[in-house]
Design a protein around this motif. Structure first.
Motif, mmCIF file in Angstrom:
data_model
loop_
_atom_site.group_PDB
_atom_site.id
_atom_site.type_symbol
_atom_site.label_atom_id
_atom_site.label_comp_id
_atom_site.label_asym_id
_atom_site.label_seq_id
_atom_site.Cartn_x
_atom_site.Cartn_y
_atom_site.Cartn_z
ATOM 1 N N ASP A 120 -25.316 -7.673 -23.606
ATOM 2 C CA ASP A 120 -26.330 -8.724 -23.574
ATOM 3 C C ASP A 120 -27.163 -8.641 -24.832
ATOM 4 O O ASP A 120 -27.599 -7.555 -25.229
ATOM 5 N N HIS A 121 -27.356 -9.810 -25.459
ATOM 6 C CA HIS A 121 -28.270 -9.850 -26.600
ATOM 7 C C HIS A 121 -29.565 -10.476 -26.116
ATOM 8 O O HIS A 121 -29.570 -11.617 -25.667
ATOM 9 N N LEU A 122 -30.644 -9.709 -26.167
ATOM 10 C CA LEU A 122 -31.906 -10.165 -25.583
ATOM 11 C C LEU A 122 -32.911 -10.596 -26.648
ATOM 12 O O LEU A 122 -34.106 -10.333 -26.530
ATOM 13 N N GLY A 123 -32.448 -11.205 -27.710
ATOM 14 C CA GLY A 123 -33.344 -11.669 -28.764
ATOM 15 C C GLY A 123 -34.100 -10.504 -29.377
ATOM 16 O O GLY A 123 -33.488 -9.516 -29.784
ATOM 17 N N GLU A 124 -35.397 -10.609 -29.403
ATOM 18 C CA GLU A 124 -36.205 -9.555 -30.038
ATOM 19 C C GLU A 124 -36.151 -8.239 -29.286
ATOM 20 O O GLU A 124 -36.456 -7.182 -29.824
ATOM 21 N N ALA A 125 -35.797 -8.319 -28.020
ATOM 22 C CA ALA A 125 -35.691 -7.090 -27.218
ATOM 23 C C ALA A 125 -34.418 -6.308 -27.561
ATOM 24 O O ALA A 125 -34.199 -5.213 -27.042
ATOM 25 N N GLY A 126 -33.596 -6.882 -28.408
ATOM 26 C CA GLY A 126 -32.447 -6.149 -28.922
ATOM 27 C C GLY A 126 -31.158 -6.345 -28.145
ATOM 28 O O GLY A 126 -30.996 -7.307 -27.398
ATOM 29 N N ASN A 127 -30.245 -5.403 -28.338
ATOM 30 C CA ASN A 127 -28.927 -5.459 -27.700
ATOM 31 C C ASN A 127 -28.877 -4.478 -26.538
ATOM 32 O O ASN A 127 -29.403 -3.371 -26.636
ATOM 33 N N VAL A 128 -28.218 -4.877 -25.484
ATOM 34 C CA VAL A 128 -28.045 -3.968 -24.345
ATOM 35 C C VAL A 128 -26.563 -3.907 -23.988
ATOM 36 O O VAL A 128 -25.925 -4.939 -23.740
ATOM 37 N N LEU A 129 -26.046 -2.696 -24.004
ATOM 38 C CA LEU A 129 -24.656 -2.494 -23.605
ATOM 39 C C LEU A 129 -24.675 -1.667 -22.316
ATOM 40 O O LEU A 129 -25.278 -0.602 -22.252
ATOM 41 N N THR A 130 -24.033 -2.187 -21.289
ATOM 42 C CA THR A 130 -24.027 -1.496 -19.996
ATOM 43 C C THR A 130 -22.613 -1.017 -19.684
ATOM 44 O O THR A 130 -21.670 -1.810 -19.671
ATOM 45 N N LEU A 131 -22.480 0.279 -19.465
ATOM 46 C CA LEU A 131 -21.178 0.884 -19.180
ATOM 47 C C LEU A 131 -21.188 1.412 -17.745
ATOM 48 O O LEU A 131 -22.071 2.165 -17.378
ATOM 49 N N VAL A 132 -20.200 1.006 -16.972
ATOM 50 C CA VAL A 132 -20.173 1.413 -15.564
ATOM 51 C C VAL A 132 -18.900 2.200 -15.249
ATOM 52 O O VAL A 132 -17.799 1.787 -15.598
#
Lengths: 111, 139
Positions: free
Chosen positions: B120-132
């Motif tokens: 997920d790219h959250l704009g100014e909040a940056g990038n989030v990569l979720t690994l399950v």
């Protein structure tokens, strides 16, 4: 990661110990290049004491193999690959690119 | 839940691997799954350092590990440029030695070692990569 090199008559034996990741892989590459720069292209990589290898290490192996095999001047073969690392090599389709031996003497004997 | 914030440098990978390995072990994952998580996180962080933070200094990565009964989850946050590594094409395994590309291997490994990967790219909040990784209890 720790690398020791032994020079044999027909090949070089490179023992890689510890962990190869994006941080340490350049050192593995330069060890192989150094042997190549001396005009030697037949290399056995002994991986018995390798604890971990990420794709950065696989890339170093791929580039090394390409250089060594060019003009039919040599080859990199692998010896004593730990099970865990073998699984990752299989997953990335690397096993057809390397001859793999259970024994170092056998690997050295290939050359 | 536990979090590690570290400089986006290759020299930190060992620390991140140890951190996730311990968290995965505490969550009750078996050894095989622990190794898978360890490697997937290494590959993900390597890509973030190399691509999201390419040419940037002082970047940081935040690694959070959490779990419930079913899953072990690693969340990696960074403030580098938007980089969706899941769009990296898969390597061509039929290519000859000469034609084999050196890129894409890490992402391929990461996806195959985990049960689910989300970006997920959250704009100014940056990038989030979720690994399950789904939990298979150690015997």
């Amino acid at each position: 990661m720790e690398i020791t090199v032994q020079q044999y008559k027909h090949c070089d034996l490179l023992a890689v110990k510890g962990k190869v990741d994006s941080f340490t892989a350049p050192e593995l590459s330069s060890s192989i290049e150094k042997i190549n720069n001396d005009g030697r292209f037949r290399i056995v990589l002994d991986l018995k004491e390798l604890d971990y290898m990420s794709s950065a290490g696989f890339r170093a192996l791929l580039v090394g193999q390409r250089n060594c095999k060019r003009y039919n001047r040599g080859e990199i073969v692998l010896a004593r690959v730990p099970k865990k690392i073998m699984e990752a090599l299989e997953l990335t389709g690397f096993t057809p690119l390397f001859k793999i031996y259970d024994d170092v003497t056998e690997a050295v004997g290939y050359f | 839940m536990r979090t590690l914030i570290f400089p986006a440098q290759f020299g930190q990978l060992e620390i991140v691997r140890q951190f996730t390995r311990q968290a995965a072990a505490d969550a009750g994952l078996d050894e095989r799954s622990i190794c898978a998580v360890e490697m997937a996180v290494d590959e993900a962080c390597s890509n973030i350092i190399e691509h999201a933070y390419e040419g940037m200094r002082d970047g940081e990565i935040e690694c959070t590990c959490e779990y419930d009964k079913e899953s072990f989850i690693v969340i990696l946050r960074d403030h580098g440029r938007a980089f969706d590594m899941l769009k990296v094409p898969e390597p061509d395994f039929d290519a000859s030695l000469e034609e084999r590309q050196v890129g894409g291997l890490g992402v391929y490994l990461m996806r195959h070692l985990m049960d689910e990967v989300r970006y997920d790219h959250l704009g100014e909040a940056g990038n989030v990569l979720t690994l399950v990784k789904r939990i298979k209890k150690a015997k």
